[in-house]
Write a protein that holds these residues in place. Structure first.
Motif, PDB file in Angstrom:
ATOM      1  N   SER A   1       0.814  -1.214   0.000  1.00 52.78           N
ATOM      2  CA  SER A   1       0.000   0.000   0.000  1.00 52.78           C
ATOM      3  C   SER A   1       0.850   1.266   0.000  1.00 52.78           C
ATOM      4  CB  SER A   1      -0.943   0.021   1.203  1.00 52.78           C
ATOM      5  OG  SER A   1      -0.210   0.137   2.413  1.00 52.78           O
ATOM      6  N   VAL A   2       2.136   1.158   0.314  1.00 55.87           N
ATOM      7  CA  VAL A   2       3.004   2.338   0.333  1.00 55.87           C
ATOM      8  C   VAL A   2       4.063   2.290  -0.769  1.00 55.87           C
ATOM      9  CG1 VAL A   2       2.650   2.706   2.798  1.00 55.87           C
ATOM     10  CG2 VAL A   2       4.585   1.307   2.040  1.00 55.87           C
ATOM     11  N   VAL A   3       3.982   1.289  -1.645  1.00 56.60           N
ATOM     12  CA  VAL A   3       4.921   1.221  -2.765  1.00 56.60           C
ATOM     13  C   VAL A   3       4.669   2.392  -3.707  1.00 56.60           C
ATOM     14  CG1 VAL A   3       5.505  -0.099  -4.837  1.00 56.60           C
ATOM     15  CG2 VAL A   3       5.194  -1.272  -2.662  1.00 56.60           C
ATOM     16  N   PRO A   4       5.714   3.096  -4.174  1.00 59.72           N
ATOM     17  CA  PRO A   4       5.518   4.204  -5.110  1.00 59.72           C
ATOM     18  C   PRO A   4       4.827   3.737  -6.388  1.00 59.72           C
ATOM     19  CG  PRO A   4       7.764   4.175  -4.267  1.00 59.72           C
ATOM     20  CD  PRO A   4       7.127   2.903  -3.823  1.00 59.72           C
ATOM     21  N   HIS A   5       4.010   4.586  -6.965  1.00 60.07           N
ATOM     22  CA  HIS A   5       3.280   4.222  -8.183  1.00 60.07           C
ATOM     23  C   HIS A   5       4.224   3.804  -9.299  1.00 60.07           C
ATOM     24  CE1 HIS A   5      -0.530   6.709  -6.983  1.00 60.07           C
ATOM     25  NE2 HIS A   5      -0.101   5.919  -6.024  1.00 60.07           N
ATOM     26  N   SER A   6       5.396   4.426  -9.333  1.00 55.89           N
ATOM     27  CA  SER A   6       6.348   4.122 -10.401  1.00 55.89           C
ATOM     28  C   SER A   6       6.909   2.704 -10.302  1.00 55.89           C
ATOM     29  CB  SER A   6       7.508   5.132 -10.372  1.00 55.89           C
ATOM     30  OG  SER A   6       8.166   5.092  -9.109  1.00 55.89           O
ATOM     31  N   SER A   7       6.711   2.051  -9.143  1.00 54.23           N
ATOM     32  CA  SER A   7       7.252   0.704  -8.941  1.00 54.23           C
ATOM     33  C   SER A   7       6.198  -0.391  -9.098  1.00 54.23           C
ATOM     34  CB  SER A   7       7.885   0.600  -7.538  1.00 54.23           C
ATOM     35  OG  SER A   7       8.974   1.495  -7.408  1.00 54.23           O
ATOM     36  N   TYR A   8       4.962  -0.022  -9.392  1.00 46.35           N
ATOM     37  CA  TYR A   8       3.905  -1.032  -9.508  1.00 46.35           C
ATOM     38  C   TYR A   8       4.261  -2.109 -10.529  1.00 46.35           C
ATOM     39  CZ  TYR A   8       0.564   1.804  -6.802  1.00 46.35           C
ATOM     40  OH  TYR A   8      -0.091   2.496  -5.810  1.00 46.35           O
ATOM     41  N   LYS A   9       4.879  -1.696 -11.621  1.00 43.34           N
ATOM     42  CA  LYS A   9       5.177  -2.644 -12.696  1.00 43.34           C
ATOM     43  C   LYS A   9       6.210  -3.687 -12.282  1.00 43.34           C
ATOM     44  CE  LYS A   9       8.587   0.489 -14.743  1.00 43.34           C
ATOM     45  NZ  LYS A   9       8.934   1.292 -15.941  1.00 43.34           N
ATOM     46  N   LEU A  10       6.898  -3.456 -11.158  1.00 36.20           N
ATOM     47  CA  LEU A  10       7.912  -4.400 -10.683  1.00 36.20           C
ATOM     48  C   LEU A  10       7.313  -5.521  -9.837  1.00 36.20           C
ATOM     49  CD1 LEU A  10      10.698  -1.864  -9.639  1.00 36.20           C
ATOM     50  CD2 LEU A  10      10.438  -3.059 -11.829  1.00 36.20           C
ATOM     51  N   ILE A  11       6.031  -5.380  -9.467  1.00 36.32           N
ATOM     52  CA  ILE A  11       5.389  -6.388  -8.613  1.00 36.32           C
ATOM     53  C   ILE A  11       4.957  -7.547  -9.505  1.00 36.32           C
ATOM     54  CG2 ILE A  11       3.697  -6.767  -6.805  1.00 36.32           C
ATOM     55  CD1 ILE A  11       5.669  -4.499  -6.260  1.00 36.32           C
ATOM     56  N   THR A  12       5.900  -8.371  -9.897  1.00 30.90           N
ATOM     57  CA  THR A  12       5.631  -9.465 -10.821  1.00 30.90           C
ATOM     58  C   THR A  12       6.222 -10.770 -10.301  1.00 30.90           C
ATOM     59  OG1 THR A  12       7.676  -9.212 -12.083  1.00 30.90           O
ATOM     60  CG2 THR A  12       5.812  -7.824 -12.730  1.00 30.90           C
ATOM     61  N   ALA A  13       5.768 -11.865 -10.899  1.00 31.38           N
ATOM     62  CA  ALA A  13       6.269 -13.178 -10.507  1.00 31.38           C
ATOM     63  C   ALA A  13       7.764 -13.303 -10.780  1.00 31.38           C
ATOM     64  CB  ALA A  13       5.504 -14.265 -11.263  1.00 31.38           C
ATOM     65  N   ALA A  14       8.238 -12.601 -11.817  1.00 32.32           N
ATOM     66  CA  ALA A  14       9.660 -12.672 -12.157  1.00 32.32           C
ATOM     67  C   ALA A  14      10.536 -12.155 -11.027  1.00 32.32           C
ATOM     68  CB  ALA A  14       9.924 -11.874 -13.435  1.00 32.32           C
ATOM     69  N   ASN A  15       9.979 -11.300 -10.179  1.00 32.67           N
ATOM     70  CA  ASN A  15      10.741 -10.737  -9.063  1.00 32.67           C
ATOM     71  C   ASN A  15      10.384 -11.392  -7.727  1.00 32.67           C
ATOM     72  OD1 ASN A  15      12.137  -8.824 -10.636  1.00 32.67           O
ATOM     73  ND2 ASN A  15      10.356  -7.471 -10.618  1.00 32.67           N
ATOM     74  N   MET A  16       9.786 -12.570  -7.805  1.00 27.15           N
ATOM     75  CA  MET A  16       9.381 -13.273  -6.581  1.00 27.15           C
ATOM     76  C   MET A  16      10.393 -14.320  -6.135  1.00 27.15           C
ATOM     77  SD  MET A  16       6.648 -12.424  -4.932  1.00 27.15           S
ATOM     78  CE  MET A  16       5.969 -13.886  -4.162  1.00 27.15           C
ATOM     79  N   ARG A  17      11.638 -14.166  -6.514  1.00 27.33           N
ATOM     80  CA  ARG A  17      12.653 -15.129  -6.067  1.00 27.33           C
ATOM     81  C   ARG A  17      12.775 -15.058  -4.549  1.00 27.33           C
ATOM     82  NH1 ARG A  17      14.999 -12.509 -10.473  1.00 27.33           N
ATOM     83  NH2 ARG A  17      15.180 -13.815 -12.334  1.00 27.33           N
ATOM     84  N   PRO A  18      12.889 -16.185  -3.894  1.00 27.65           N
ATOM     85  CA  PRO A  18      12.922 -16.196  -2.427  1.00 27.65           C
ATOM     86  C   PRO A  18      14.091 -15.398  -1.873  1.00 27.65           C
ATOM     87  CG  PRO A  18      12.628 -18.414  -3.302  1.00 27.65           C
ATOM     88  CD  PRO A  18      12.988 -17.533  -4.462  1.00 27.65           C
ATOM     89  N   LYS A  19      13.810 -14.631  -0.816  1.00 30.64           N
ATOM     90  CA  LYS A  19      14.886 -13.938  -0.117  1.00 30.64           C
ATOM     91  C   LYS A  19      15.617 -14.912   0.798  1.00 30.64           C
ATOM     92  CE  LYS A  19      13.089  -9.231   0.298  1.00 30.64           C
ATOM     93  NZ  LYS A  19      12.638  -8.213   1.260  1.00 30.64           N
ATOM     94  N   LYS A  20      16.878 -14.594   1.124  1.00 30.03           N
ATOM     95  CA  LYS A  20      17.590 -15.397   2.114  1.00 30.03           C
ATOM     96  C   LYS A  20      16.935 -15.184   3.474  1.00 30.03           C
ATOM     97  CE  LYS A  20      22.097 -15.259  -0.175  1.00 30.03           C
ATOM     98  NZ  LYS A  20      23.504 -14.854  -0.063  1.00 30.03           N
ATOM     99  N   GLU A  21      16.667 -16.295   4.136  1.00 31.74           N
ATOM    100  CA  GLU A  21      15.990 -16.196   5.425  1.00 31.74           C
ATOM    101  C   GLU A  21      16.900 -15.560   6.456  1.00 31.74           C
ATOM    102  OE1 GLU A  21      14.355 -19.787   6.755  1.00 31.74           O
ATOM    103  OE2 GLU A  21      13.212 -20.192   4.938  1.00 31.74           O
ATOM    104  N   ARG A  22      16.298 -14.633   7.214  1.00 30.27           N
ATOM    105  CA  ARG A  22      17.031 -13.975   8.287  1.00 30.27           C
ATOM    106  C   ARG A  22      16.299 -14.210   9.593  1.00 30.27           C
ATOM    107  NH1 ARG A  22      16.046  -9.619   4.837  1.00 30.27           N
ATOM    108  NH2 ARG A  22      17.685  -9.217   3.303  1.00 30.27           N
ATOM    109  N   GLY A  23      17.004 -14.255  10.702  1.00 32.82           N
ATOM    110  CA  GLY A  23      16.363 -14.389  12.002  1.00 32.82           C
ATOM    111  C   GLY A  23      15.676 -15.722  12.166  1.00 32.82           C
ATOM    112  N   SER A  24      14.357 -15.692  12.156  1.00 29.22           N
ATOM    113  CA  SER A  24      13.569 -16.902  12.393  1.00 29.22           C
ATOM    114  C   SER A  24      13.856 -17.959  11.340  1.00 29.22           C
ATOM    115  CB  SER A  24      12.082 -16.558  12.379  1.00 29.22           C
ATOM    116  OG  SER A  24      11.320 -17.738  12.443  1.00 29.22           O
ATOM    117  N   LYS A  25      13.928 -19.211  11.741  1.00 32.62           N
ATOM    118  CA  LYS A  25      14.197 -20.328  10.839  1.00 32.62           C
ATOM    119  C   LYS A  25      12.909 -21.056  10.449  1.00 32.62           C
ATOM    120  CE  LYS A  25      18.637 -19.773  10.934  1.00 32.62           C
ATOM    121  NZ  LYS A  25      19.355 -19.331   9.739  1.00 32.62           N
TER     122      LYS A  25
END
Length: 379
Positions: free
Chosen positions: A335-359
Motif C-alpha cells: 500500500s506504500v509502494v511508489p506508483h512508479s514501482s507497480y510494474k515491478l510487482i511481478t512473478a519474475a521478481n518473486m525469487r525467495p529472499k535469504k531467510e534472516r532471524g527466524s528459521k
C-alpha cells in the motif's frame, strides 16, 4: 452490509456515507483496497498518505459520458461508515447514489503491460471526452500545448485516426480540467462502451498498444451498445450472488469473443463467486514455491482442490490471502509502494529472499495463515 446511506452537500462536493454494519469493528480500508492488484491499475489511484482511494466513476448507468471524481476514505471519526466524497456536483439522485455504491463493491511482464494498457485506455478516454477546440490550438511554435477547452467529441476516429506521441499526450492530459482529483492532476476514466464502439480498430491497437485485443474490445463494446450483451443484468447479479447461478453466468460470459476459462473465472470472482480459483502460470509458481507442488496446467486444479477445498465456498479468498502475504514478504507493504514501482510487482521478481532471524519454514508460515483465515471465516 447496510445500504441505508446518508448524503450531505459540503464545500468539497457531496458526501455519501456507506454504513459498514457488522463489518465495522474489524474493517480496514487500506487492507481491503490494497489486497489485490486492481488498486494499482488505472483509473484507480491510492494515496498512501491520506489512505484514500481516488477514481472517476459514472454516477448514472444510463449516462456513459459523465464521470465524477470520487474519494473513498474511512475517517477515524466515522468508524462505522465509509465516506464517498463526490466532486463536481452539488446533489445526487437516489439512482446516482445506488450506482456509485454498486461501483464500490469489489472492489510477470504481462502485469507491467496490463498496467500500461489500462493507463493508455484511461488517457484515451480523457482525450475523447475533452478534445481540443481546434487543431490550431494544439501546439504553439515551441511544441507545447497552448490552450484546452471542454467539448464533446467532434471528430470521427473511424474516419480520421490520429496518434499523438508520448510527450504530446502527457501535455494534453495535463491541461485537461474535467475529471480532476483535487490534488492537481487529472485522471481519465475507463472508456465506456460508446467511447470504444466508434473507434477504428487500427487506431485503438496503436494508441493503446492492445494488439489483437483491439478487435475484441471494439466488438464487445458494439455488442453492449446494440443490446446483445446486457451489462445491467450482470451488475444486478453482483448483489444477489448464488452458487446455483454460476454455471448459467459462465455460459453467458463464454459466449463473448475473447473470454476464455481463466478470464471468465476472474470476472465471476470479481462479482463475488469465490469457490473457483482462476489458475495460470502464477498459480503454478505459487504452489511450487510455497506448497512444494509440481503442478502443471493439467494438474493444477486438482492440487488447488487438495489445498484449498476445505475453505469452500471461499477457496479464492484463502488462496489470495496467502499469496498476497507472500508478495508483501517479498516487496514490503504494497500500500506504500511508489506508483512508479507497480510494474515491478511481478512473478519474475518473486525469487525467495535469504531467510534472516527466524528459521521457520514457508509451510509453517502457510499453516499460520490458514489457521488465521479459518478463524476469520468462523467469526
Amino acid at each position: 452490509m447496510n445500504r441505508e446511506d446518508k448524503t450531505a452537500a459540503t464545500h468539497g462536493g457531496v458526501l455519501v456515507e456507506l454504513p459498514l454494519g457488522d463489518a465495522a469493528p474489524n474493517f480496514n480500508l487500506e487492507k481491503s483496497v490494497c489486497s489485490h492488484g486492481l488498486f494499482m491499475m488505472a483509473p484507480n489511484h491510492w494515496d498512501p498518505h491520506s489512505k484514500t482511494l481516488k477514481r472517476p466513476l459514472r454516477p448514472c448507468l444510463d449516462d456513459d459520458e459523465t464521470s465524477l471524481m470520487v474519494h473513498i476514505s474511512h475517517p477515524p471519526h466515522s468508524i462505522h461508515a465509509l465516506h464517498l466524497r463526490v466532486f463536481g456536483t452539488h446533489a445526487l439522485s437516489p439512482q446516482q447514489q445506488q450506482s456509485l455504491l454498486l461501483d464500490n463493491v469489489y472492489v510477470a511482464s504481462v502485469w507491467s503491460r496490463t498496467l500500461s494498457m489500462a493507463q493508455a485506455l484511461c488517457e484515451l478516454q480523457a482525450e475523447l471526452q475533452h478534445p481540443l477546440s481546434s487543431a490550431s490550438n494544439v501546439m504553439d511554435e515551441n511544441g507545447t500545448i497552448s490552450s484546452c477547452q471542454k467539448l464533446k467529441l467532434t471528430i470521427s476516429f473511424q474516419k480520421h485516426p490520429q496518434e499523438k506521441n508520448q510527450r504530446e499526450s502527457l501535455e494534453f492530459v495535463n491541461c485537461l480540467r474535467g475529471t480532476e482529483d483535487y490534488s492537481g492532476s487529472t485522471i481519465g476514466n475507463f472508456p465506456s462502451p460508446r467511447d470504444l464502439a466508434r473507434l477504428d480498430e487500427k487506431f485503438l491497437e496503436r494508441r493503446c498498444n492492445l494488439g489483437y485485443r483491439a478487435r475484441r474490445v471494439i466488438n464487445f463494446a458494439r455488442q453492449v451498445i446494440e443490446g446483445r450483451v446486457q451489462l445491467k443484468e450482470l451488475e444486478f447479479v453482483c448483489g444477489t450472488v448464488s452458487l446455483s447461478d454460476y454455471d448459467k453466468l459462465t455460459e453467458k460470459l463464454r459466449m463473448i469473443d475473447g473470454i476464455g476459462p481463466y478470464t471468465c473465472a476472474n470476472v465471476l470472482m470479481c462479482m463475488g463467486y469465490y469457490h473457483v480459483i482462476p489458475a495460470d502460470s502464477e498459480t503454478i509458481r505459487h504452489l511450487k514455491q510455497v506448497h512444494a507442488k509440481s503442478s502443471t496446467i493439467r494438474t493444477v486444479q486438482e492440487d488447488i482442490e487438495n489445498i484449498y477445498g476445505k475453505y469452500a465456498p471461499f477457496q479464492f479468498l484463502a488462496y489470495w490471502s496467502e499469496m498476497w502475504q507472500f508478495y508483501e514478504e517479498r516487496f514490503g507493504n504494497l500500500s506504500v509502494v511508489p506508483h512508479s514501482s507497480y510494474k515491478l510487482i511481478t512473478a519474475a521478481n518473486m525469487r525467495p529472499k535469504k531467510e534472516r532471524g527466524s528459521k521457520r519454514t514457508k509451510l509453517s508460515v502457510v499453516k499460520d495463515m490458514q489457521d488465521g483465515f479459518t478463524k476469520r471465516m468462523q467469526a
